[in-house]
Write a protein that holds these residues in place. Structure first.
Motif, PDB file in Angstrom:
ATOM      1  N   VAL A 102       0.846  -1.189   0.000  1.00 48.71           N
ATOM      2  CA  VAL A 102       0.000   0.000   0.000  1.00 48.71           C
ATOM      3  C   VAL A 102       0.884   1.243   0.000  1.00 48.71           C
ATOM      4  CG1 VAL A 102      -1.669   1.307   1.387  1.00 48.71           C
ATOM      5  CG2 VAL A 102      -1.854  -1.172   1.245  1.00 48.71           C
ATOM      6  N   SER A 103       0.442   2.285  -0.694  1.00 51.86           N
ATOM      7  CA  SER A 103       1.099   3.595  -0.654  1.00 51.86           C
ATOM      8  C   SER A 103       0.113   4.612  -0.111  1.00 51.86           C
ATOM      9  CB  SER A 103       1.534   4.038  -2.051  1.00 51.86           C
ATOM     10  OG  SER A 103       2.522   3.188  -2.559  1.00 51.86           O
ATOM     11  N   ILE A 104       0.598   5.510   0.733  1.00 50.04           N
ATOM     12  CA  ILE A 104      -0.226   6.624   1.196  1.00 50.04           C
ATOM     13  C   ILE A 104      -0.042   7.749   0.191  1.00 50.04           C
ATOM     14  CG2 ILE A 104      -0.547   8.361   2.980  1.00 50.04           C
ATOM     15  CD1 ILE A 104       0.127   6.246   5.039  1.00 50.04           C
TER      16      ILE A 104
ATOM     17  N   TYR B 147       5.235   7.400   1.562  1.00 52.37           N
ATOM     18  CA  TYR B 147       5.089   6.223   2.430  1.00 52.37           C
ATOM     19  C   TYR B 147       4.631   5.023   1.606  1.00 52.37           C
ATOM     20  CZ  TYR B 147       3.280   3.241   6.198  1.00 52.37           C
ATOM     21  OH  TYR B 147       3.037   2.201   7.042  1.00 52.37           O
ATOM     22  N   HIS B 148       5.340   3.926   1.759  1.00 56.73           N
ATOM     23  CA  HIS B 148       4.991   2.664   1.104  1.00 56.73           C
ATOM     24  C   HIS B 148       5.170   1.549   2.125  1.00 56.73           C
ATOM     25  CE1 HIS B 148       5.263   4.749  -2.765  1.00 56.73           C
ATOM     26  NE2 HIS B 148       6.395   5.273  -2.310  1.00 56.73           N
ATOM     27  N   SER B 149       4.172   0.671   2.239  1.00 57.40           N
ATOM     28  CA  SER B 149       4.278  -0.423   3.201  1.00 57.40           C
ATOM     29  C   SER B 149       4.015  -1.761   2.529  1.00 57.40           C
ATOM     30  CB  SER B 149       3.307  -0.228   4.362  1.00 57.40           C
ATOM     31  OG  SER B 149       1.972  -0.445   3.940  1.00 57.40           O
TER      32      SER B 149
ATOM     33  N   TYR C 241       7.875  -0.718   6.266  1.00 59.13           N
ATOM     34  CA  TYR C 241       7.567   0.490   5.504  1.00 59.13           C
ATOM     35  C   TYR C 241       8.816   1.314   5.246  1.00 59.13           C
ATOM     36  CZ  TYR C 241       7.840   2.940   9.994  1.00 59.13           C
ATOM     37  OH  TYR C 241       8.266   3.449  11.197  1.00 59.13           O
ATOM     38  N   VAL C 242       8.683   2.191   4.258  1.00 54.52           N
ATOM     39  CA  VAL C 242       9.664   3.246   3.999  1.00 54.52           C
ATOM     40  C   VAL C 242       8.884   4.548   3.930  1.00 54.52           C
ATOM     41  CG1 VAL C 242      11.342   1.782   2.801  1.00 54.52           C
ATOM     42  CG2 VAL C 242       9.573   2.942   1.488  1.00 54.52           C
ATOM     43  N   VAL C 243       9.500   5.621   4.396  1.00 52.62           N
ATOM     44  CA  VAL C 243       8.842   6.924   4.415  1.00 52.62           C
ATOM     45  C   VAL C 243       9.916   8.008   4.424  1.00 52.62           C
ATOM     46  CG1 VAL C 243       8.674   7.016   6.952  1.00 52.62           C
ATOM     47  CG2 VAL C 243       7.023   8.295   5.552  1.00 52.62           C
ATOM     48  N   ASP C 244       9.624   9.118   3.761  1.00 54.37           N
ATOM     49  CA  ASP C 244      10.529  10.263   3.816  1.00 54.37           C
ATOM     50  C   ASP C 244      10.358  10.968   5.153  1.00 54.37           C
ATOM     51  OD1 ASP C 244      11.328   9.705   1.243  1.00 54.37           O
ATOM     52  OD2 ASP C 244      10.171  11.328   0.320  1.00 54.37           O
ATOM     53  N   VAL C 245      11.452  11.492   5.691  1.00 53.74           N
ATOM     54  CA  VAL C 245      11.410  12.255   6.940  1.00 53.74           C
ATOM     55  C   VAL C 245      11.244  13.738   6.582  1.00 53.74           C
ATOM     56  CG1 VAL C 245      12.658  12.889   9.032  1.00 53.74           C
ATOM     57  CG2 VAL C 245      12.864  10.555   8.114  1.00 53.74           C
ATOM     58  N   PRO C 246      10.152  14.361   7.020  1.00 53.29           N
ATOM     59  CA  PRO C 246       9.948  15.777   6.720  1.00 53.29           C
ATOM     60  C   PRO C 246      11.028  16.642   7.377  1.00 53.29           C
ATOM     61  CG  PRO C 246       7.944  14.780   7.612  1.00 53.29           C
ATOM     62  CD  PRO C 246       9.050  13.792   7.777  1.00 53.29           C
ATOM     63  N   ALA C 247      11.318  17.774   6.773  1.00 48.30           N
ATOM     64  CA  ALA C 247      12.362  18.681   7.281  1.00 48.30           C
ATOM     65  C   ALA C 247      12.079  19.117   8.712  1.00 48.30           C
ATOM     66  CB  ALA C 247      12.479  19.897   6.365  1.00 48.30           C
TER      67      ALA C 247
ATOM     68  N   THR D 282       8.085   6.958  15.032  1.00 43.40           N
ATOM     69  CA  THR D 282       7.139   6.779  16.141  1.00 43.40           C
ATOM     70  C   THR D 282       5.713   6.983  15.660  1.00 43.40           C
ATOM     71  OG1 THR D 282       8.755   7.429  17.799  1.00 43.40           O
ATOM     72  CG2 THR D 282       6.430   7.638  18.410  1.00 43.40           C
ATOM     73  N   PHE D 283       5.485   8.017  14.844  1.00 43.04           N
ATOM     74  CA  PHE D 283       4.157   8.293  14.303  1.00 43.04           C
ATOM     75  C   PHE D 283       3.684   7.110  13.455  1.00 43.04           C
ATOM     76  CE2 PHE D 283       1.338  10.066  11.039  1.00 43.04           C
ATOM     77  CZ  PHE D 283       0.407  10.721  11.828  1.00 43.04           C
ATOM     78  N   ALA D 284       4.518   6.669  12.504  1.00 42.44           N
ATOM     79  CA  ALA D 284       4.141   5.555  11.625  1.00 42.44           C
ATOM     80  C   ALA D 284       3.953   4.268  12.425  1.00 42.44           C
ATOM     81  CB  ALA D 284       5.198   5.358  10.542  1.00 42.44           C
ATOM     82  N   ASP D 285       4.844   3.983  13.363  1.00 42.01           N
ATOM     83  CA  ASP D 285       4.738   2.770  14.183  1.00 42.01           C
ATOM     84  C   ASP D 285       3.464   2.758  15.016  1.00 42.01           C
ATOM     85  OD1 ASP D 285       7.177   1.940  13.160  1.00 42.01           O
ATOM     86  OD2 ASP D 285       8.316   2.459  14.967  1.00 42.01           O
TER      87      ASP D 285
END
Length: 113
Positions: A41-43, A53-55, A74-80, A89-92
């Motif tokens: 899935v992608s958000i 975000y891709h899981s 999952y993989v996700v970009d970290v916002p600046a 922590t948010f995604a988990d």
């Protein structure tokens, strides 16, 4: 809201009830393999800071099929404006909430057999 046939490329709007600073997410189904028990899935939108975000969720039978282990990576970009730790922590937290909900639904279904 759900758009599509339920197959690859379908999009759904998800209401987030985890208590985190977000209320909605839009997700696209990228892969679904019933035989291998894999879902990707992608958000693609929402009022949160998860970007790119891709899981991948997989199911693994244990104890002769009496139990199932669910793994989500999952993989996700970290916002600046965030740290890697805050983003993870948010995604988990969202994933944990989703997996607990899945466990409750599955247990109810099993108990009604």
């Amino acid at each position: 809201m759900f758009c599509g046939s339920g197959g690859i490329g379908s999009v759904r709007d998800v209401k987030i009830i985890s208590g985190l600073p977000a209320t909605a997410s839009r997700e696209r189904l990228d892969k679904l393999d019933d035989e291998l028990h894999i879902m990707m899935v992608s958000i693609i939108g929402g009022d949160h800071r998860l970007s790119n975000y891709h899981s991948t969720t997989t199911l693994h039978e244990t104890e002769g099929g009496l139990k199932t282990v669910v793994t989500e990576s999952y993989v996700v970009d970290v916002p600046a404006e965030n740290s890697k730790e805050d983003t993870c922590t948010f995604a988990d937290t969202i994933i944990g909430s989703n997996l607990r909900s899945l466990a409750r639904v599955t247990e109810k279904m099993f108990n009604h057999l």
